[in-house]
Design a protein around this motif. Sequence first.
Motif, short mmCIF file in Angstrom:
data_model
loop_
_atom_site.label_atom_id
_atom_site.label_comp_id
_atom_site.label_asym_id
_atom_site.label_seq_id
_atom_site.Cartn_x
_atom_site.Cartn_y
_atom_site.Cartn_z
N VAL A 1 0.38 -1.49 0.17
CA VAL A 1 0.26 0.17 -0.01
C VAL A 1 1.04 1.34 0.00
N ALA B 1 0.46 3.55 -3.15
CA ALA B 1 -1.48 4.02 -3.39
C ALA B 1 -0.88 5.41 -3.46
N TYR C 1 -3.07 1.03 -8.42
CA TYR C 1 -3.61 2.31 -7.53
C TYR C 1 -4.60 3.43 -8.16
N CYS D 1 -4.82 7.62 2.52
CA CYS D 1 -4.56 6.86 1.64
C CYS D 1 -5.09 5.16 2.67
N VAL E 1 -10.45 0.86 -2.06
CA VAL E 1 -9.63 0.44 -2.80
C VAL E 1 -9.00 -0.57 -1.92
#
Length: 457
Positions: free
Chosen positions: A205, A209, A242, A376, A385
């Motif tokens: 991540v 991301a 992403y 995020c 996400v």
Amino acid sequence: MTNVNHMPMTEALLSGASPEVLASTPLPTEYTAAHLRVEDENIFGDETDRDVRRTLHVGQVPMPELAPDEVLVAVMASSINYNTVWSATFLPLSTFGFLKATARRGGWDTRHDQPFHVLGSDAAGQIVRVGSGVRRWQVGDHVMVSAACVDDQEPAAQADGMLSEYQLAWGFETNYGGLAHYTVVRASQLIPKPGHLTWEEAATVPACAGTAYRMLVSDRGARMKQGDVVLIWGASGGLGAYAVQMVKNGGGIAVGVVGSAEKMAAARALGCDLVINRDEIGIGSAGADPDQVIAQGKRLGKLIRQGVGEDPHIVFDHVGRATFGISLFVVRRGGSVVTCGSSTGYQHQFDNRYLWMRLKRIVGSHVANLQEQVECARLFTLGQVMPALSALYPLEQVGEATRLVQLNEHIGKVGVLCMAPEPGLGVTDPGLRARIGEEALNPLRAFAPAPVLAGQR
């Protein structure tokens, strides 16, 4: 039965020992890490194919001492980023030079100048030690690590950590990175791990991301709004996967450019509204030829207009030399090209008439500040996400994992299990995971290239 007060740290972690037990369990004096060796700096000579498997070593390195504002994280999983390819090929520069530059700042930074370089700019794991100046984190906390290592006492960092003059890419410009059993990070790099994610999912991540979030969503990036058409180069890769999700989650229209039929299928699985195979229409290889750039830009623009009805408001470019001129040409009047890297080369050429006369913008972006990383991560907890994990390798095969990325044969993110003995561990909120669903959480697992870690779905 083993006395928990005398068990090794690895055993204590994997048995679910309490924070009190972890804090009292002795640390090893050495640990396993993927690292470079300074004596390999010139191993490739004039070779064209700088195979990263020749320079990536997995073995023991000494445990460093913690600075007051740092924590020691037991890394359960990490993932491969393109900066590990750069490091392992010693291009465009040897990262041992970065370590020496960091060490010249003195104090605790002198630790980074070593004859080895522990790589890795992603990690998910558990805190096992905290420095004396750390306030908001405790031993036992489950965390993800941001790749942005900033000086949070610098005035500019109070406005935006990424503006810090001494902002460094952890595991690239610093030592003791995340492709290891342990990593040293500043407390200002820590992000709470979403409880529904496994270690290996969470480890994909922060770097990618977070970078995509800043590029597209943050007011420091392209400032994407609902309805924007966004062209995403490499839409099936780690960053691209992403970016597609950020565009769709924000009400935009995602146009992906990829390089194979399989990657087209992956981009569609992520939610792309239109997917274009660059190889089939001969774009993305023009480099510095101005006439070809314009011709390819016209072909690409026509396909985008045919597919979604209008030119892109934003182009998401991290490819660099091979695509940047096309990106600048194809984005609409008043639109933005946002860039965070240049995997095909740093020297970009473009026709400046299309920039100044059509009032376009070029936005430079790098990783994300801590607030952007936390915002995020929240999108993952909301189920908006999903992790971009595809392939998963054990740390012992980090060379093979990095080679996959070097050759651009990967889809999504390539994960690496470090201290975690198997996939699927680290979930502390199984209820949320069940509500989101395993299939939704793993949109790219079906595209994992062989070989992958045994036991992966």
